[in-house]
Scaffold this motif. Structure first.
Motif, PDB file in Angstrom:
ATOM      1  N   ASN A   1       0.757  -1.206  -0.002  1.00 16.78           N
ATOM      2  CA  ASN A   1      -0.021  -0.127  -0.018  1.00 16.78           C
ATOM      3  C   ASN A   1       0.922   1.296  -0.083  1.00 16.78           C
ATOM      4  O   ASN A   1       0.639   2.390  -0.604  1.00 16.78           O
ATOM      5  CB  ASN A   1      -0.956   0.221   1.241  1.00 16.78           C
ATOM      6  CG  ASN A   1      -2.120  -0.994   1.103  1.00 16.78           C
ATOM      7  OD1 ASN A   1      -2.348  -1.333   0.121  1.00 16.78           O
ATOM      8  ND2 ASN A   1      -2.359  -1.560   2.109  1.00 16.78           N
ATOM      9  N   ALA A   2       2.016   1.210   0.525  1.00 18.46           N
ATOM     10  CA  ALA A   2       2.950   2.415   0.763  1.00 18.46           C
ATOM     11  C   ALA A   2       3.646   2.680  -0.420  1.00 18.46           C
ATOM     12  O   ALA A   2       3.677   3.698  -0.974  1.00 18.46           O
ATOM     13  CB  ALA A   2       3.876   2.218   2.076  1.00 18.46           C
ATOM     14  N   SER A   3       4.000   1.476  -1.331  1.00 16.02           N
ATOM     15  CA  SER A   3       4.965   1.699  -2.349  1.00 16.02           C
ATOM     16  C   SER A   3       4.143   2.201  -3.600  1.00 16.02           C
ATOM     17  O   SER A   3       4.576   2.602  -4.530  1.00 16.02           O
ATOM     18  CB  SER A   3       5.822   0.578  -2.662  1.00 16.02           C
ATOM     19  OG  SER A   3       4.877  -0.582  -2.966  1.00 16.02           O
ATOM     20  N   GLY A   4       2.840   1.673  -3.707  1.00 15.85           N
ATOM     21  CA  GLY A   4       2.227   1.414  -4.966  1.00 15.85           C
ATOM     22  C   GLY A   4       2.652   0.349  -5.906  1.00 15.85           C
ATOM     23  O   GLY A   4       3.151  -0.448  -5.350  1.00 15.85           O
ATOM     24  N   PHE A   5       2.412   0.274  -7.013  1.00 15.95           N
ATOM     25  CA  PHE A   5       2.704  -0.841  -7.914  1.00 15.95           C
ATOM     26  C   PHE A   5       3.865  -0.657  -8.497  1.00 15.95           C
ATOM     27  O   PHE A   5       3.851   0.412  -9.387  1.00 15.95           O
ATOM     28  CB  PHE A   5       1.408  -1.067  -8.920  1.00 15.95           C
ATOM     29  CG  PHE A   5       0.116  -1.646  -8.345  1.00 15.95           C
ATOM     30  CD1 PHE A   5      -0.080  -3.101  -8.402  1.00 15.95           C
ATOM     31  CD2 PHE A   5      -0.756  -0.604  -7.835  1.00 15.95           C
ATOM     32  CE1 PHE A   5      -1.178  -3.359  -7.562  1.00 15.95           C
ATOM     33  CE2 PHE A   5      -1.747  -1.105  -7.151  1.00 15.95           C
ATOM     34  CZ  PHE A   5      -2.044  -2.513  -7.088  1.00 15.95           C
ATOM     35  N   ASN A   6       4.998  -1.524  -8.346  1.00 16.46           N
ATOM     36  CA  ASN A   6       6.311  -1.398  -9.055  1.00 16.46           C
ATOM     37  C   ASN A   6       6.570  -2.556 -10.023  1.00 16.46           C
ATOM     38  O   ASN A   6       6.075  -3.504  -9.871  1.00 16.46           O
ATOM     39  CB  ASN A   6       7.284  -1.451  -7.953  1.00 16.46           C
ATOM     40  CG  ASN A   6       7.149  -0.484  -6.688  1.00 16.46           C
ATOM     41  OD1 ASN A   6       6.579   0.599  -7.068  1.00 16.46           O
ATOM     42  ND2 ASN A   6       7.901  -0.579  -5.642  1.00 16.46           N
TER      43      ASN A   6
ATOM     44  N   THR B   1      -2.092  -2.172 -11.192  1.00 19.66           N
ATOM     45  CA  THR B   1      -1.220  -2.971 -11.950  1.00 19.66           C
ATOM     46  C   THR B   1      -1.482  -2.891 -13.406  1.00 19.66           C
ATOM     47  O   THR B   1      -0.426  -2.799 -14.180  1.00 19.66           O
ATOM     48  CB  THR B   1      -1.771  -4.431 -11.889  1.00 19.66           C
ATOM     49  OG1 THR B   1      -1.698  -4.836 -10.326  1.00 19.66           O
ATOM     50  CG2 THR B   1      -1.080  -5.299 -12.654  1.00 19.66           C
ATOM     51  N   ALA B   2      -2.637  -2.711 -13.967  1.00 18.66           N
ATOM     52  CA  ALA B   2      -2.788  -2.331 -15.473  1.00 18.66           C
ATOM     53  C   ALA B   2      -2.322  -0.860 -15.971  1.00 18.66           C
ATOM     54  O   ALA B   2      -1.393  -0.987 -16.775  1.00 18.66           O
ATOM     55  CB  ALA B   2      -4.364  -2.183 -15.723  1.00 18.66           C
TER      56      ALA B   2
END
Length: 426
Positions: free
Chosen positions: A237-242, A264-265
């Protein structure tokens, strides 16, 4: 498939417009659809790198601190590869599951304390399943405790030139102290390819079957985009999608890092757009055009609309700069390595050496010497440069320095975010 084709068509349309039309148009003419570009997201950062030369083709907040999430596991695997190559670890060795490892949050295999799996299975579980419990177990196998292993990870990161990275766990589970940057993740990705190509195909593995259960790789670009063959995804949640992803087309290879996307998309679409545009830019440069990835993209301005001619890369002057890997061995080992010096090399005022990169091929090391002498002529001379090493590990070095001049030369490179290492006289 339709969405992908639509985005590719728009990218090609943009490329043609960049060539045929003036850079500045009226606002009404300049607006184009906002194609899920996450550049205005506060967590977003990105980098596109030529994997062969290390040249930065595009950067957006590339040195801003971010949470790496499961991209952390690339370093965990890097140290496992290192131990395998050194003979300290073997593919069939057993990795025991401690109570601490078993207690990790998902994603996980869910093995109980006292259970075990092989090193080979553990590495697949990290690369494909992104199993947190197995990352900790493998870290404990290599370091004794996860805390000690995390210290090993941080040390190796610094030795590779990852100047803004700190690890405190082996998995990437949330911890405010565990940070990295898009640039550092690109350096790590490039290091894996350079140092352990024999294990790189692990990152392209589409699935992993363990005790009758088949798990699929989280990297949605594998099999979806031609040429993509790794590396790793991550999310908290803290990083986002990497994602750190590499793709090859012909004799060109790109490394693309996208951090902090909102889904993700959007992450996958943005990474795909950056890869496609990066290859297009590389091809056009070979034809003699002077163009950057930023010039070939429509990016949102702070107010939202996408305006043609907006070419800010977010981190100052990146064009022509490189990410350069420091030497893979620890500095102590590097200092014990005999330096091969040309008889024509002038020792000048001292016998200190400055290393400006380590490469798989001698030609790449020579190219780095040329690049450094042109860009930093105040501190480096062609006649003082030489390539040392053996097949598969070539070091680009300059000799003839005093201690002070060597450190000053390195500082000039580091000020431009280029890796450099001072080597004391033997």
């Amino acid at each position: 498939m339709f969405e992908r084709a639509r985005r590719l068509f728009v990218s090609l349309l943009i490329a043609g417009a960049t060539t045929l039309a003036p850079v500045v148009t009226t606002t009404a003419q300049a607006r184009v659809p906002y194609l899920q570009t996450p550049a205005n997201q506060p967590k977003y950062a990105a980098l596109v790198v030529d994997a062969k030369t290390g040249e930065v083709l595009y950067a957006k907040r590339a040195d801003s601190p971010r949470y790496p999430a499961s991209l952390t596991k690339v370093m965990t695997l890097y140290l496992a590869f290192e131990a395998l190559q050194a003979g300290r670890l073997h593919p069939n060795d057993l990795v025991p599951i401690s109570p601490h490892a078993a207690a990790q949050a998902p994603s996980k295999l869910g093995l109980r304390p006292g259970d075990s799996l092989t090193v080979d299975q553990a590495m697949q579980a990290l690369a494909v399943k992104s199993a947190n419990d197995i990352a900790v177990a493998l870290g404990e196998k290599l370091g004794g405790t996860e805390a000690r292993f995390a210290a090993m990870m941080t040390l190796r990161a610094q030795e590779l030139g990852m100047r803004n990275t700190r690890f405190v766990n082996a998995s990437g589970l949330p911890d405010s102290r565990q940070i990295s940057t898009a640039r550092d993740i690109a350096i790590l990705s490039r290091a894996v390819m350079r140092d352990y190509p024999q294990y790189y195909d692990l990152f392209s593995q589409r699935s992993f079957t363990f005790r009758g259960q088949t798990m699929r790789n989280h990297n949605g670009l594998l099999g979806r985009m031609d040429g993509v063959d790794g590396l790793k995804t991550g999310f908290t949640n803290a990083s986002g999608f990497n994602i750190a992803v590499s793709a090859v087309r012909g004799n060109r290879r790109l490394i693309t890092v996208v951090l902090g996307a909102p889904s993700t998309a959007i992450r996958n679409n943005n990474a795909e757009d950056l890869i496609l545009t990066g290859f297009d830019v590389m091809a056009r440069r070979e034809r003699g055009e002077k163009i950057t990835v930023a010039q070939n993209l429509f990016e949102p301005t702070p107010s939202g609309p996408v305006v043609r001619g907006s070419t800010e890369q977010g981190d100052g002057d990146q064009d022509g700069l490189k990410i350069v890997l420091a030497s893979a061995p620890p500095p102590a080992a590097a200092s014990r390595t005999k330096i091969v010096e040309s008889s024509k090399t002038s020792l000048g005022k001292g016998k200190w050496v400055v290393q400006v990169g380590a490469f798989k091929s001698k030609s790449d090391a020579k190219e780095q010497i040329t690049f450094v002498t042109k860009r930093f002529s105040k501190h480096f001379r062609v006649k003082d440069g030489q390539v040392s090493g053996k097949s598969g590990s070539y070091r680009a070095r300059f000799s003839g320095y005093s201690e002070v001049s060597a450190k000053n030369a390195c500082q000039a490179l580091k000020a431009k975010r280029l890796a450099c290492m001072v080597v004391k006289p033997a």
